[in-house]
Design a protein around this motif. Structure first.
Motif, mmCIF file in Angstrom:
data_model
loop_
_atom_site.group_PDB
_atom_site.id
_atom_site.type_symbol
_atom_site.label_atom_id
_atom_site.label_comp_id
_atom_site.label_asym_id
_atom_site.label_seq_id
_atom_site.Cartn_x
_atom_site.Cartn_y
_atom_site.Cartn_z
ATOM 1 N N LEU A 241 15.554 8.480 -0.214
ATOM 2 C CA LEU A 241 14.271 8.634 -0.893
ATOM 3 C C LEU A 241 13.243 9.300 0.010
ATOM 4 C CD1 LEU A 241 12.541 7.976 -3.391
ATOM 5 C CD2 LEU A 241 12.008 5.759 -2.337
ATOM 6 N N PHE A 242 13.215 8.876 1.284
ATOM 7 C CA PHE A 242 12.253 9.468 2.208
ATOM 8 C C PHE A 242 12.531 10.947 2.420
ATOM 9 C CE2 PHE A 242 10.684 10.468 6.478
ATOM 10 C CZ PHE A 242 9.361 10.057 6.344
ATOM 11 N N GLY A 243 13.807 11.304 2.483
ATOM 12 C CA GLY A 243 14.147 12.718 2.662
ATOM 13 C C GLY A 243 13.670 13.571 1.508
ATOM 14 N N ILE A 244 13.774 13.008 0.274
ATOM 15 C CA ILE A 244 13.341 13.764 -0.908
ATOM 16 C C ILE A 244 11.823 13.906 -0.945
ATOM 17 C CG2 ILE A 244 13.274 13.694 -3.438
ATOM 18 C CD1 ILE A 244 16.005 12.318 -3.358
ATOM 19 N N LEU A 245 11.144 12.839 -0.497
ATOM 20 C CA LEU A 245 9.684 12.830 -0.599
ATOM 21 C C LEU A 245 8.994 13.277 0.679
ATOM 22 C CD1 LEU A 245 9.185 9.411 -2.450
ATOM 23 C CD2 LEU A 245 9.325 11.706 -3.457
ATOM 24 N N LEU A 246 9.778 13.676 1.684
ATOM 25 C CA LEU A 246 9.206 13.975 2.992
ATOM 26 C C LEU A 246 8.165 15.085 2.940
ATOM 27 C CD1 LEU A 246 9.372 13.139 5.934
ATOM 28 C CD2 LEU A 246 11.106 14.920 6.289
ATOM 29 N N SER A 247 8.381 16.047 2.061
ATOM 30 C CA SER A 247 7.469 17.183 2.015
ATOM 31 C C SER A 247 6.177 16.869 1.272
ATOM 32 C CB SER A 247 8.159 18.390 1.354
ATOM 33 O OG SER A 247 8.548 18.049 0.033
ATOM 34 N N ARG A 248 6.142 15.731 0.650
ATOM 35 C CA ARG A 248 4.949 15.364 -0.117
ATOM 36 C C ARG A 248 4.091 14.396 0.693
ATOM 37 N NH1 ARG A 248 6.864 13.141 -5.743
ATOM 38 N NH2 ARG A 248 4.587 13.038 -5.974
ATOM 39 N N THR A 249 2.811 14.470 0.519
ATOM 40 C CA THR A 249 1.890 13.533 1.159
ATOM 41 C C THR A 249 1.412 12.545 0.111
ATOM 42 O OG1 THR A 249 0.020 14.975 0.715
ATOM 43 C CG2 THR A 249 1.116 15.210 2.854
ATOM 44 N N ARG A 250 1.246 11.315 0.565
ATOM 45 C CA ARG A 250 0.848 10.289 -0.390
ATOM 46 C C ARG A 250 -0.004 9.241 0.335
ATOM 47 N NH1 ARG A 250 5.106 5.989 -2.997
ATOM 48 N NH2 ARG A 250 3.604 4.698 -4.114
ATOM 49 N N ARG A 251 -1.140 9.018 -0.218
ATOM 50 C CA ARG A 251 -1.997 7.981 0.346
ATOM 51 C C ARG A 251 -1.546 6.616 -0.183
ATOM 52 N NH1 ARG A 251 -6.440 5.125 -1.240
ATOM 53 N NH2 ARG A 251 -7.852 4.443 0.415
ATOM 54 N N MET A 252 -1.201 5.780 0.744
ATOM 55 C CA MET A 252 -0.701 4.464 0.344
ATOM 56 C C MET A 252 -1.647 3.373 0.856
ATOM 57 S SD MET A 252 3.358 4.805 1.174
ATOM 58 C CE MET A 252 3.659 3.217 0.435
ATOM 59 N N GLU A 253 -2.042 2.501 -0.015
ATOM 60 C CA GLU A 253 -2.832 1.344 0.400
ATOM 61 C C GLU A 253 -1.905 0.304 1.016
ATOM 62 O OE1 GLU A 253 -6.431 1.474 -2.873
ATOM 63 O OE2 GLU A 253 -4.999 -0.181 -2.829
ATOM 64 N N GLY A 254 -2.385 -0.329 2.041
ATOM 65 C CA GLY A 254 -1.584 -1.344 2.697
ATOM 66 C C GLY A 254 -1.488 -2.614 1.866
ATOM 67 N N PRO A 255 -0.587 -3.525 2.249
ATOM 68 C CA PRO A 255 -0.405 -4.773 1.508
ATOM 69 C C PRO A 255 -1.641 -5.664 1.520
ATOM 70 C CG PRO A 255 0.855 -4.758 3.573
ATOM 71 C CD PRO A 255 0.376 -3.377 3.353
ATOM 72 N N VAL A 256 -2.440 -5.590 2.595
ATOM 73 C CA VAL A 256 -3.668 -6.396 2.621
ATOM 74 C C VAL A 256 -4.636 -5.898 1.554
ATOM 75 C CG1 VAL A 256 -5.671 -7.064 4.001
ATOM 76 C CG2 VAL A 256 -3.409 -6.985 5.055
ATOM 77 N N ALA A 257 -4.689 -4.580 1.361
ATOM 78 C CA ALA A 257 -5.540 -4.024 0.310
ATOM 79 C C ALA A 257 -5.063 -4.488 -1.061
ATOM 80 C CB ALA A 257 -5.542 -2.498 0.381
ATOM 81 N N ASP A 258 -3.728 -4.640 -1.215
ATOM 82 C CA ASP A 258 -3.190 -5.149 -2.488
ATOM 83 C C ASP A 258 -3.671 -6.573 -2.735
ATOM 84 O OD1 ASP A 258 0.054 -3.516 -2.080
ATOM 85 O OD2 ASP A 258 -1.847 -2.791 -2.912
ATOM 86 N N LEU A 259 -3.710 -7.375 -1.682
ATOM 87 C CA LEU A 259 -4.208 -8.745 -1.824
ATOM 88 C C LEU A 259 -5.677 -8.747 -2.234
ATOM 89 C CD1 LEU A 259 -2.690 -10.669 1.247
ATOM 90 C CD2 LEU A 259 -1.929 -10.731 -1.123
ATOM 91 N N ASP A 260 -6.468 -7.874 -1.594
ATOM 92 C CA ASP A 260 -7.891 -7.800 -1.936
ATOM 93 C C ASP A 260 -8.090 -7.411 -3.398
ATOM 94 O OD1 ASP A 260 -8.694 -8.535 0.612
ATOM 95 O OD2 ASP A 260 -8.809 -6.462 1.323
ATOM 96 N N SER A 261 -7.275 -6.452 -3.850
ATOM 97 C CA SER A 261 -7.400 -6.015 -5.247
ATOM 98 C C SER A 261 -7.013 -7.137 -6.201
ATOM 99 C CB SER A 261 -6.504 -4.792 -5.497
ATOM 100 O OG SER A 261 -6.907 -3.699 -4.692
ATOM 101 N N ALA A 262 -5.939 -7.865 -5.841
ATOM 102 C CA ALA A 262 -5.492 -8.973 -6.687
ATOM 103 C C ALA A 262 -6.540 -10.079 -6.735
ATOM 104 C CB ALA A 262 -4.160 -9.512 -6.169
ATOM 105 N N LEU A 263 -7.192 -10.348 -5.598
ATOM 106 C CA LEU A 263 -8.253 -11.354 -5.572
ATOM 107 C C LEU A 263 -9.424 -10.926 -6.461
ATOM 108 C CD1 LEU A 263 -8.338 -12.360 -1.788
ATOM 109 C CD2 LEU A 263 -8.030 -13.938 -3.711
#
Length: 530
Positions: A250-272
């Motif tokens: 999967l990483f090899g296929i997506l390597l050429s693409r950039t993607r902003r990913m929120e960290g897991p702590v940000a996921d907790l904040d959003s869920a809260l």
């Protein structure tokens, strides 16, 4: 127009990424397996040490009780009272009155002196954190015992002789039992007991795990053959490798693409922020009647798509990132809103919530708890704050002050995971809690391990002496209920009655139990055991 990347380049990129992830997966999986093995064996070493400490605590409490009753003499009446005391405590084999130098004056069971192969002087006894308590080995023909000396005054002391049962050390997983040994010794190297399935078999090339007690001169050692250890609990290796290779593709296929990913702590904040953390309710019941007398609330993450995230996937991160505090208040507020009519209708019903030590000691904890409960118009005496013993309380004096303030306002406080955590019985007493909750580890083995029964009986007896109630966790069978009742335990929780349930199903369970009796008086419920 730019030419498309040739397929061969994509294939090469995917292969290179897969190879890299595969190598990393191998290293990570191997390291993880070794770490898990070491952690589990370290925990087993800790269990043996805690069991031994509890036995010594029990002996010390027994000697203090005898001294407090004025039974530190050799009169026939005193010896008879001491014999009755020993008879009621299976872990103690004998109680002896000794001189200041450690020499024996008299014994509750004088015939046990004939089995002694020797008796140490006071100078050879080992001190503990409690300055008035000394430990030493008692060599006997029927096996070694442990002597626990408590000074009464400058001229005399009392000694409890504790039998060292080898089943106390029979804790190894089935795959390792025939290829390992467990030893308990004093800090001077004198062996007190060991467990080895085949005593005549010599272990080959072992890996050793040991730990010393911070309170008593005790040391526990576990030795395991390396060849067996290398294959134990390694089932995760191939699934981890498969996952690593899939990620590599999967990483090899997506390597050429950039993607902003929120960290897991940000996921907790959003869920809260979205209020996605909800309380699930697990019943607490009376063992003799099966009557549901309360519940413990446990956090579950309910995503917007309807999926439920198990607690092991977010609780550790919530604790390490400090989000556990906001999560605790969120699920408590929701639980109080749901249960408020039932709590007002049944004033004896209790609601328990888990609080990590850092949260308990944080600024404003008591005030926030009070305001939350007052806003819900619920009585403080119906709320139980459970503080886990798995995480150490760094400041016992501060913790005791917070617990005292909570109790002054009417709240109840329980110590969770007792028996496998950090606190000795002296720390439990100093904290001033109302209740101890015995860890599931002991319930799992209480019907097959006599030493577990002894430990639970000691915990119940000591809780009674400290004016505390006892709740057992993880009850799954009626056989366990009968065993716990015989040990003196009165309350419990576990899958025998129900797993943690969402509010609607929990209330349906309560209603069903009332309909079974044909009355609103739940005290007439059918007993769990005959």
């Amino acid at each position: 127009m730019k030419p498309a990347r040739p397929p061969v380049s994509l294939i090469a990129l995917v292969l290179a990424s897969t190879l890299l992830f595969g190598l990393a997966g191998h290293l990570v999986a191997t390291s993880f397996i070794r770490h898990q093995q070491a952690r589990q064996l370290d925990e087993l070493t800790e269990v043996v040490l805690r069991r031994s400490e509890f036995a010594i605590d029990f002996a010390a409490a027994s000697l203090d009780e005898l001294a407090g009753r004025g039974l530190a003499d050799c009169s026939p009446a005193s010896l008879q009272a001491i014999r009755l005391h020993v008879y009621q405590r299976s872990a103690v084999k004998d109680v002896r009155l000794v001189n200041a130098d450690g020499s024996v004056i008299c014994s509750a069971y004088s015939e046990t002196l004939e089995f002694d192969k020797g008796w140490v002087d006071r100078t050879d006894m080992l001190g503990s954190r409690d300055a008035g308590l000394l430990l030493f080995r008692v060599e006997q023909f029927g096996g070694d015992a442990l002597g626990v000396l408590r000074d009464i005054d400058r001229r005399k002391g009392l000694v409890a002789i504790l039998g060292v049962n080898s089943s106390l050390f029979d804790i190894m997983p089935a795959e390792l039992r025939a290829h390992s040994e467990v030893l308990l010794a004093l800090s001077n190297g004198e062996k007190l007991g060991e467990f080895m399935l085949d005593a005549d078999k010599a272990l080959r090339e072992t890996t050793e795990f040991d730990k010393s007690s911070a309170r008593y001169p005790l040391r526990t050692t576990i030795r395991v053959e390396r060849a067996v250890l290398s294959t134990w609990n390694s089932e995760v290796y191939w699934p981890a490798m498969a996952l690593a290779l899939a990620l590599g593709v999967l990483f090899g296929i997506l390597l050429s693409r950039t993607r902003r990913m929120e960290g897991p702590v940000a996921d907790l904040d959003s869920a809260l922020a979205r209020g996605e953390f909800k309380p699930y309710f697990q019943p607490i019941f009376a063992l003799r009647t099966g009557r549901i007398i309360g519940c413990e609330i446990l956090a579950r993450w309910l995503r917007e798509d309807g999926s439920v995230v198990p607690p092991m996937n977010f609780i550790p991160l919530a604790e390490s990132s400090g989000r556990i505090q906001g999560m605790t208040w969120q699920i408590l507020g929701s639980a109080l809103a749901d249960l408020q009519p039932h709590l007002k209708a049944d004033k004896d019903f209790k609601l328990s919530l888990n609080v990590v030590p850092k949260h308990l000691l944080s600024a404003g904890f008591v005030e926030t708890l009070r305001s939350t409960v007052l806003s819900a118009k619920v009585s403080a005496r119906q709320i139980m704050v459970e503080v886990t013993e798995r995480d150490e309380l760094d400041d016992l004096a501060h913790a005791a002050s917070v617990v005292r303030e909570l109790r002054d306002y009417g709240f109840r406080v329980a110590i969770d995971d007792v028996g496998v955590g950090h606190s000795g019985l002296s720390r439990l007493k100093g904290l001033g809690a109302n209740t101890i909750k015995i860890d599931k580890f002991f319930v799992d083995t209480i019907t097959v391990d006599a030493s577990t029964t002894t430990i639970v009986e000691m915990l119940v007896e000591l809780a009674r002496e400290l004016h505390m109630t006892v709740v057992d966790e993880g009850i799954e069978t009626e056989e366990q209920v009968r065993a716990l009742i015989s040990c003196g335990v009165e309350e419990g929780q576990g899958y025998l009655v129900a797993a943690p349930l969402p509010f609607a199903r929990f209330m349906a369970l309560l209603d069903a139990r009332r309909r079974e009796t044909g009355s609103d008086d739940t005290t007439t419920e059918t007993p769990l055991v005959a």
